[in-house]
Design an enzyme around this catalytic site. Sequence first.
Site, PDB file in Angstrom:
ATOM      1  N   LYS A  31       0.859  -1.182   0.000  1.00  0.00           N
ATOM      2  CA  LYS A  31       0.000   0.000   0.000  1.00  0.00           C
ATOM      3  C   LYS A  31       0.891   1.226   0.000  1.00  0.00           C
ATOM      4  O   LYS A  31       1.797   1.361   0.824  1.00  0.00           O
ATOM      5  CB  LYS A  31      -0.892   0.034   1.241  1.00  0.00           C
ATOM      6  CG  LYS A  31      -1.933   1.120   1.155  1.00  0.00           C
ATOM      7  CD  LYS A  31      -2.308   1.666   2.489  1.00  0.00           C
ATOM      8  CE  LYS A  31      -1.270   2.657   2.956  1.00  0.00           C
ATOM      9  NZ  LYS A  31      -1.650   3.343   4.200  1.00  0.00           N
TER      10      LYS A  31
HETATM   11  C1  5RP Z   1      -3.226   4.280   8.406  1.00  0.00           C
HETATM   12  C2  5RP Z   1      -3.402   3.424   7.241  1.00  0.00           C
HETATM   13  C3  5RP Z   1      -4.659   3.547   6.470  1.00  0.00           C
HETATM   14  O1  5RP Z   1      -5.276   2.310   6.473  1.00  0.00           O
HETATM   15  C4  5RP Z   1      -4.399   3.969   5.065  1.00  0.00           C
HETATM   16  O2  5RP Z   1      -3.669   5.175   5.059  1.00  0.00           O
HETATM   17  C5  5RP Z   1      -5.653   4.106   4.231  1.00  0.00           C
HETATM   18  O3  5RP Z   1      -6.503   5.051   4.767  1.00  0.00           O
HETATM   19  P1  5RP Z   1      -6.729   6.488   4.112  1.00  0.00           P
HETATM   20  O4  5RP Z   1      -7.415   6.233   2.780  1.00  0.00           O
HETATM   21  O5  5RP Z   1      -7.616   7.211   5.068  1.00  0.00           O
HETATM   22  O6  5RP Z   1      -5.383   7.129   3.905  1.00  0.00           O
HETATM   23  O7  5RP Z   1      -2.573   2.620   6.924  1.00  0.00           O
HETATM   24  O8  5RP Z   1      -1.925   4.143   8.842  1.00  0.00           O
END
Ligand code: 5RP
Length: 262
Positions: free
Chosen positions: A175
């Site tokens: 991610k």
């Molecule tokens: C927080 C995370 C979140 O799950 C990730 O950032 C996704 O959420 P958003 O779309 O609100 O950024 O890893 O540490």
Amino acid sequence: MSWGLSNRLNRVLPGLASGTGSVMFAIDHGYFMGPTTGLEDPKKTIVPLLPHGDSLMLTRGILKSCIPKECKLPIVLRVSSGNSILNDDMSNEKLCVSTEDAIRLNASAVAFSIYVGAEYEHQTLVEFSKLINEAHRYGIPVLAVTAVGKNMDRDLRYLSLASRIAAELGADMIKTYYCEDFSRLVNVCHVPVVIAGGKKIPEADALQLAHNAISDGAAGVDMGRNIFQAESPSDMIQAVRSVVVEGVSPEDAYKNYKSSLR
Ligand code: 5RP
């Protein structure tokens, strides 16, 4: 890749098999942000949205206390923590949930944050590698949540550095944030990449972001605040899904979203 790991990965990101994107719904923010806007009462605000996600990323506390036992969504369990928004440097995280507990909670994947270029880079990379050793022993895929040092731009240079390091260490999915030339990041990772939504932006822009990411090769979105902080979270997750999974244009998805508000 063992059959079990591959099966879990495909349940978390079903679009890998169907050739579409996938919607991972992220509600893990409380592990360092506390009672985040929109997540104060997850039973009330989040549970009705679950039918529209492909997988759910969250902490074990919220899973145990707020998510119904009949939940069919594959769980992506956050297993790193150890910090809060009160600290200037957010990188001092470690592995805090055992793989044994992840299995007990029927997690389909585990998620761990690495902080490349930050004060605790070494610690997070070593802990991440140890998690992969352990989780892979049981066929559980690992999602690398990539963060870069607080003084670094979230641009192709730093995000692809962090993402490629995660892939090299054995991450099964990554991610990261969307950036200019995002397809170049995807091309150097060799494992599925999903994008975080980031801070709340106007709904039309969030749908455009999701579209751009999928067009540039992302396997899906791991989106939180732009869904649960939207004017209508239920309509927003459906709009995101229409873009990411069904290929609806962001403009049409936004029109549908606006008309569903009336
Ligand atoms: C927080 C995370 C979140 O799950 C990730 O950032 C996704 O959420 P958003 O779309 O609100 O950024 O890893 O540490």
